[in-house]
Write a protein that holds these residues in place. Structure first.
Motif, PDB file in Angstrom:
ATOM      1  N   ALA A  83       0.835  -1.203   0.000  1.00 57.95           N
ATOM      2  CA  ALA A  83       0.000   0.000   0.000  1.00 57.95           C
ATOM      3  C   ALA A  83       0.871   1.255   0.000  1.00 57.95           C
ATOM      4  CB  ALA A  83      -0.927  -0.008   1.218  1.00 57.95           C
ATOM      5  N   PHE A  84       1.934   1.209   0.782  1.00 56.35           N
ATOM      6  CA  PHE A  84       2.907   2.317   0.816  1.00 56.35           C
ATOM      7  C   PHE A  84       3.429   2.588  -0.597  1.00 56.35           C
ATOM      8  CE2 PHE A  84       6.622   4.697   1.673  1.00 56.35           C
ATOM      9  CZ  PHE A  84       6.731   5.010   3.021  1.00 56.35           C
ATOM     10  N   GLY A  85       3.853   1.537  -1.275  1.00 55.36           N
ATOM     11  CA  GLY A  85       4.446   1.704  -2.591  1.00 55.36           C
ATOM     12  C   GLY A  85       3.467   2.173  -3.647  1.00 55.36           C
ATOM     13  N   LEU A  86       2.230   1.676  -3.613  1.00 57.85           N
ATOM     14  CA  LEU A  86       1.258   2.023  -4.637  1.00 57.85           C
ATOM     15  C   LEU A  86       0.870   3.501  -4.600  1.00 57.85           C
ATOM     16  CD1 LEU A  86      -1.160  -1.046  -4.611  1.00 57.85           C
ATOM     17  CD2 LEU A  86       0.555  -0.456  -6.324  1.00 57.85           C
ATOM     18  N   PHE A  87       0.873   4.099  -3.422  1.00 57.24           N
ATOM     19  CA  PHE A  87       0.421   5.486  -3.311  1.00 57.24           C
ATOM     20  C   PHE A  87       1.566   6.490  -3.331  1.00 57.24           C
ATOM     21  CE2 PHE A  87      -3.470   3.424  -2.302  1.00 57.24           C
ATOM     22  CZ  PHE A  87      -4.452   4.330  -2.655  1.00 57.24           C
ATOM     23  N   LEU A  88       2.790   6.017  -3.416  1.00 55.03           N
ATOM     24  CA  LEU A  88       3.913   6.946  -3.465  1.00 55.03           C
ATOM     25  C   LEU A  88       3.860   7.836  -4.704  1.00 55.03           C
ATOM     26  CD1 LEU A  88       6.817   4.615  -2.324  1.00 55.03           C
ATOM     27  CD2 LEU A  88       6.207   6.772  -1.240  1.00 55.03           C
ATOM     28  N   ILE A  89       3.619   7.252  -5.858  1.00 55.95           N
ATOM     29  CA  ILE A  89       3.704   8.019  -7.100  1.00 55.95           C
ATOM     30  C   ILE A  89       2.550   9.004  -7.244  1.00 55.95           C
ATOM     31  CG2 ILE A  89       3.839   7.852  -9.608  1.00 55.95           C
ATOM     32  CD1 ILE A  89       5.160   5.095  -9.190  1.00 55.95           C
ATOM     33  N   PRO A  90       1.275   8.570  -7.089  1.00 53.61           N
ATOM     34  CA  PRO A  90       0.209   9.580  -7.160  1.00 53.61           C
ATOM     35  C   PRO A  90       0.321  10.634  -6.070  1.00 53.61           C
ATOM     36  CG  PRO A  90      -0.676   7.434  -6.502  1.00 53.61           C
ATOM     37  CD  PRO A  90       0.719   7.206  -6.967  1.00 53.61           C
ATOM     38  N   ALA A  91       0.819  10.235  -4.904  1.00 50.74           N
ATOM     39  CA  ALA A  91       1.003  11.227  -3.835  1.00 50.74           C
ATOM     40  C   ALA A  91       2.118  12.208  -4.186  1.00 50.74           C
ATOM     41  CB  ALA A  91       1.319  10.525  -2.514  1.00 50.74           C
ATOM     42  N   GLY A  92       3.166  11.720  -4.838  1.00 49.20           N
ATOM     43  CA  GLY A  92       4.218  12.617  -5.304  1.00 49.20           C
ATOM     44  C   GLY A  92       3.690  13.607  -6.317  1.00 49.20           C
ATOM     45  N   ARG A  93       2.879  13.106  -7.246  1.00 50.10           N
ATOM     46  CA  ARG A  93       2.253  13.986  -8.244  1.00 50.10           C
ATOM     47  C   ARG A  93       1.308  14.983  -7.566  1.00 50.10           C
ATOM     48  NH1 ARG A  93       1.903  17.567 -11.645  1.00 50.10           N
ATOM     49  NH2 ARG A  93      -0.164  17.841 -12.536  1.00 50.10           N
ATOM     50  N   LEU A  94       0.521  14.512  -6.610  1.00 49.86           N
ATOM     51  CA  LEU A  94      -0.411  15.389  -5.895  1.00 49.86           C
ATOM     52  C   LEU A  94       0.343  16.485  -5.154  1.00 49.86           C
ATOM     53  CD1 LEU A  94      -3.369  15.903  -5.079  1.00 49.86           C
ATOM     54  CD2 LEU A  94      -2.991  14.398  -3.117  1.00 49.86           C
ATOM     55  N   GLY A  95       1.472  16.129  -4.533  1.00 48.43           N
ATOM     56  CA  GLY A  95       2.272  17.124  -3.837  1.00 48.43           C
ATOM     57  C   GLY A  95       2.864  18.153  -4.780  1.00 48.43           C
ATOM     58  N   ASP A  96       3.356  17.688  -5.950  1.00 49.53           N
ATOM     59  CA  ASP A  96       3.895  18.618  -6.945  1.00 49.53           C
ATOM     60  C   ASP A  96       2.829  19.606  -7.407  1.00 49.53           C
ATOM     61  OD1 ASP A  96       6.324  17.344  -6.841  1.00 49.53           O
ATOM     62  OD2 ASP A  96       6.046  16.206  -8.686  1.00 49.53           O
TER      63      ASP A  96
END
Length: 483
Positions: free
Chosen positions: A70-83
């Protein structure tokens, strides 16, 4: 207005550095330590969880690998959301959710409750972690950025390695039945303090705007999650799901992951934001480093999973003694991590290759020590080879982080950091599933010591594969420079 001015000063493209950047980094590192610690701290609590909640072996694996996945799956969309939406806002939201999920884990009354709470906790951790990489890119420049990434890489390595000992120190006073709950409750005060300090110290993202759901590529997240889940399921459920037909899921996983790559390429060609920026993989340092770290974390984190089970359930060590037995790895990793961060600029990828060779040799020595020494003296026999492996590990994680992200543009820092760490977490999930499957199968057939031997062999194989990637990078890089 004042917040906007401070945010602009904190941006990586501004001339004047943010005067609060090192204090802000400290908040990020504490939060990162807490979320990453939960990958490994729970390992030493597994026997206690099994006793307290009557948890089957498959659920024990999901408690660990489910969080990592779960940690790994949400890293990328969360990174995009933060950007896009603001790194400080996403950091605070994720940290708040992580704190609440930790409370839910501690209050669990069944293994299903605990697994679900761990999945939510993993999602929250995945929201926090990519903001740290992006904030480092934003707040620091030049040599300072290398030092900051070195500090973050050190936190990544030490948090995973020191987890079993810290978990044992929390479990021991409360007893073997309920002590595991404090592994999660300890996050509550730390999380609250970090949320307060983050609101004060972290810079905002000057380029932040509103973001629509489709810009986060929910279908891409779904495809990636389904593909990895199909890959893990036959290994995690190997003891409960008899018969060879379960391995057909591996073929299904390959098909889903191929569809995921095709979908991501389509998103890129249409100008929408994919969950994985495939253009990042045109950067040689990035794709080499991402492949290497996925394989390394598959071997690295699975060591603690099988070691604590073997020592506590097989040799009847207390949680504290089991944690102490694994501590040499943490000590070696902590000692060499700072050295690796300072030397990476001088030696580059060969330094990482040296570290991987040391880890493989140390783990092989650990397997030999366990095989040669019987009884409760195993803990002493493991100390020297685990220390050597830990010294090697400190030369891998922080230097690889620096090398992998060194050529990534700041505008894609969150997505790149998320992609890199997704490799780490997906690697952890795969490693725990594969090593755990071998370990539990051998326990039933040949006993604890043989099971541990076989589990370590699989871990060494993953580390060896990472070493091959590093050596290919070294030699092909030299050939390219010669041409």
């Amino acid at each position: 207005m004042a917040d906007r001015q401070r945010a602009t000063e904190g941006d990586g493209d501004a001339d004047a550095p943010d005067p609060r950047r090192w204090r802000a980094l400290a908040v990020c590192l504490v939060a990162g330590f807490m979320t990453l610690l939960d990958v490994s701290i729970v390992n030493v609590a597994l026997p206690s969880i099994k006793t307290g909640l009557h948890t089957p072996e498959s659920d024990l694996q999901w408690v660990v690998s489910g969080y990592a996945l779960a940690f790994g799956l949400f890293l990328i969309p969360a990174g995009r959301l933060g950007d896009a939406r603001g790194r400080r806002a996403v950091f605070i939201a994720g940290l708040s959710l992580f704190t609440l999920a930790s409370a839910a884990c501690g209050m669990a009354q069944s293994s299903l409750w605990l697994v679900v709470a761990r999945l939510v906790q993993g999602v929250a951790g995945g929201m926090v972690s990519p903001q740290i990489s992006a904030l480092i890119q934003q707040m620091f420049k030049g040599r300072e950025r290398g030092r900051a990434f070195g500090a973050f890489g050190t936190v990544v390595g030490i948090s995973t390695a020191v987890g079993p000992l810290l978990g044992a120190l929390l479990i021991e006073p409360a007893g073997p039945t309920e002590g595991w709950r404090w592994v999660f409750y300890v996050n509550l005060p730390i999380g609250v303090v970090c949320v307060v300090l983050a609101r004060i110290l972290l810079p905002d993202t000057p380029s932040a705007t509103r973001v629509r759901m489709r810009e986060l590529d929910p279908l891409g997240v779904l495809l990636l999650g389904a593909g990895v889940l199909c890959l893990l399921l036959p290994f995690v459920e190997a003891q409960q799901w008899k018969g060879g037909e379960k391995y057909l899921l591996v073929l299904l996983a390959a098909a889903i992951l191929a569809l995921f790559v095709a979908w991501e390429a389509r998103c890129t060609s249409r100008g929408t934001h994919p969950v994985v920026e495939l253009s990042l993989f045109r950067i040689r340092s990035f794709w080499m480093g991402s492949s290497l770290i996925l394989l390394y974390f598959a071997g690295f984190t699975s060591i603690f999973f099988v070691s604590t089970l073997y020592l506590q359930s097989g040799l009847r060590y207390s949680a504290l003694l089991a944690g102490l037995a694994i501590t040499p790895f943490a000590l070696g990793s902590g000692f060499s991590a700072g050295i690796g961060g300072r030397l990476v600029g001088r030696f580059g990828r060969p330094l990482v290759a040296l570290g991987l060779a040391m880890v493989a040799f140390g783990l092989g020595g650990t397997a030999l020590a366990v095989h040669q020494v019987g009884g409760r003296g195993v803990g002493w026999a493991m100390a020297a080879p685990l220390l050597f492996a830990g010294l090697g590990s400190g030369l891998v994680i922080a230097p690889n982080q620096t090398l992998t992200l060194s050529e990534v543009p700041v505008r894609t820092a969150g997505s790149a950091g998320g992609t890199l760490q997704t490799g780490q977490r997906v690697g952890s999930s795969i490693g725990i599933a594969a090593v755990g499957s071998v370990f539990f199968a051998q326990v039933a057939a040949d006993g604890w010591r043989t099971a541990y031997d076989h589990g370590l062999i699989v871990s060494v194989a993953f580390v060896g594969a990472a070493l091959i990637v590093a050596l290919v990078d070294v030699f092909t890089g030299r050939a390219a420079r010669t041409d």
